[in-house]
Motif scaffolding. Sequence first.
Motif, PDB file in Angstrom:
ATOM      1  N   ASP A   9      46.473  44.921  41.283  1.00  0.00           N
ATOM      2  CA  ASP A   9      45.092  44.452  41.472  1.00  0.00           C
ATOM      3  C   ASP A   9      45.019  42.957  41.145  1.00  0.00           C
ATOM      4  O   ASP A   9      44.581  42.562  40.070  1.00  0.00           O
ATOM      5  CB  ASP A   9      44.138  45.247  40.582  1.00  0.00           C
ATOM      6  N   ARG A  56      43.746  39.066  41.419  1.00  0.00           N
ATOM      7  CA  ARG A  56      42.503  38.321  41.658  1.00  0.00           C
ATOM      8  C   ARG A  56      42.817  36.843  41.648  1.00  0.00           C
ATOM      9  O   ARG A  56      43.810  36.404  41.062  1.00  0.00           O
ATOM     10  CB  ARG A  56      41.458  38.617  40.584  1.00  0.00           C
ATOM     11  N   GLY A  65      39.439  41.710  43.768  1.00  0.00           N
ATOM     12  CA  GLY A  65      40.755  42.271  43.510  1.00  0.00           C
ATOM     13  C   GLY A  65      41.370  42.899  44.754  1.00  0.00           C
ATOM     14  O   GLY A  65      40.675  43.520  45.557  1.00  0.00           O
ATOM     15  N   THR A  66      42.664  42.735  44.902  1.00  0.00           N
ATOM     16  CA  THR A  66      43.342  43.223  46.105  1.00  0.00           C
ATOM     17  C   THR A  66      43.292  44.753  46.221  1.00  0.00           C
ATOM     18  O   THR A  66      43.142  45.292  47.318  1.00  0.00           O
ATOM     19  CB  THR A  66      44.812  42.767  46.088  1.00  0.00           C
ATOM     20  N   THR A  81      48.717  40.504  48.935  1.00  0.00           N
ATOM     21  CA  THR A  81      49.291  41.265  47.817  1.00  0.00           C
ATOM     22  C   THR A  81      50.802  41.113  47.762  1.00  0.00           C
ATOM     23  O   THR A  81      51.389  40.915  46.693  1.00  0.00           O
ATOM     24  CB  THR A  81      48.930  42.755  47.948  1.00  0.00           C
TER      25      THR A  81
END
Length: 477
Positions: free
Chosen positions: A189, A191, A75-76, A124
Motif C-alpha cells: 500500500d 502512498r 494508496g495503491t 506499484t
Amino acid sequence: MNTETSAPSSRLLLWLVAIGFFMQTLDATIVNTALPAMARSLGKSPLRMQAVVVSYALAMATVIPATGWLADRFGTRRVFMLAIVLFALGSGACAMSRTLTELTASRILQGTGGAMLLPVGRLTVLRAFPREKFLEAMSFVAIPGLIGPLVGPTLGGWLVQYASWHWIFLINLPVAAVGLWTTLRFMPDFRGSDLTRFDLSGYVMLVVAMLAISIALDGVGSLGLQHAVVVALLMMGLAALAAYWLHALRTPAPLFPPSLFKIQTFRVGLLGNLFARIGSGAMPYMIPLLMQLAMGYSPSHAGMLMLPMALAGMGMKRVVTRIVVRLGYRRVLVFNTLALGLMIASFALMTPSQPLWLRILQLAAFGAVNSMQFTAMNTVTLKDLGPGHASSGNSLMSMVQMLGMSLGVSVAAALLSTFSGWFGAVDAGPQAVSVFRGALVTIGVLTMTSAAIFWQLADDSHRVPERADTADPGQAS
C-alpha cells in the motif's frame, strides 16, 4: 520508495498486475466480434452499436489523468481494489443489460475500473522493485497485455456462437474475485510522499472537451443529433480545450504543463498519435463487422480471422528497432503512415468470393504495418522527455491514445451511417459491401493525411535513434 518483499510475494504481485492488464486489454477487444449478436438481442442495428466500444475507451481516457494522484493520495492497494470492484460491477451490469442505454452505462463503469488497473499496477511495480529489476518486471507484466488482443476477438466470437454474448462479461467475475483477494493480501500500500494539489479545474476542462467532441462525432453515427447540436458540441469542446490551455499557462502545477510542448518530438508524436490512431482505432471495430455483415462469416470464424493480424503485429515488434535505426523516425513514420492508410483502404477491395488465403495475408500485412506504426510513434513521443516531464508526458500520451481510439470508432460509425444513407439502409448481405467500401476508403485517406504531421520531425536518418521498444497499452484496441 522500495520495500523488501519476499520472492513469492514479488511473483504474486507481478501476476496480479499482469492479470489486471490482461483483463483490461481483453475487454477492449472481446466486444467487437460480439456486436452483431448484441444488436440482435437488443433490437438495434449492428451499425449503431459503436457506443458500446466508444464508452469504454472514452471512460478510460477521462480517468487515466487522475489515476496517479489517486494512488498517491489513497494508496495503491485501495485504488487497485477499487479498480477491480468497479470493473467487476461493470462487467456484471453489462451481462444484465436489457437495452443499449443500460449496456453503454455499464461499459462506462467497466472502463472506469479498467482505466486504473494498468497505471496503478505499474506504479506499484515501480515502487516495489529496485531499478535494476524494474525492466524485467515490466516485461513480464506486458506479456498478458499482448495476449489479450490476441485471444479477445476469437474468444468473443466463440462465446457468442456457442453460448451467448453475456458470457464475454461474466467470465470476468471469477477472475476479479481472485484478484480482489490477492490484492488485499499481497499488494503493498504505497502512498506519495510529496503529494501536490490535484488540478481539478484543468481536469474538468479536459474531460468536458473530450466528452463534447466525442459525443458530437458519435451523434452523427448513432444518436441522430441535429446538425446544430453537433456544431454546438464541437464548439463547446474546442472552447474547453482552449480554456484548459490558458488555465495551464497561469497555473503553477497544471495537470499537463505547457512546457511539454516545447519538446519537438513530443508535440509532433502526440498529434501524430491522435490523428493516425483514428484510422488504427477504427479497424478493430470495422473488421469484425465487415466479416460478419458483408462477407457472411460466423462470429467464431470472424474472431479467428483476427488472429493473423495480432500474430503479425507481435512478430513485427522484433524488427522495428532495426528498421528505425537504419532509416530514422521521420522516414519510417511518414512512409509507414502512408502504407497504413493504403492498407486500410485496401480492405474495400474485399469480396465474398475471394480465397481465404488472400484474406489472411491481407490481415497479417495490416497487423504488421499497424504494429510498426504504434511502436515507432510511441517511442518518438517519449524518447526526449526528461525526468521532470516523464510522468506527465506518459500520462498525457496514454490519454490521447484512448481518445484517438474512441474518435476512430465514432468516425467509422458516422461514415457507416452516412454511406448507409447514400446506398440504402442495409445491415447485412451483399448490399452492405458498398457501405463498408465507402467508409474504408475515407478512413484510409484520412490516415494518410496524418503523414504530414510526422513530416515535421527533424531528419534523424544520419544518427542512430534510441531503441524503439516502447510498449503500447492502447494497441489492445
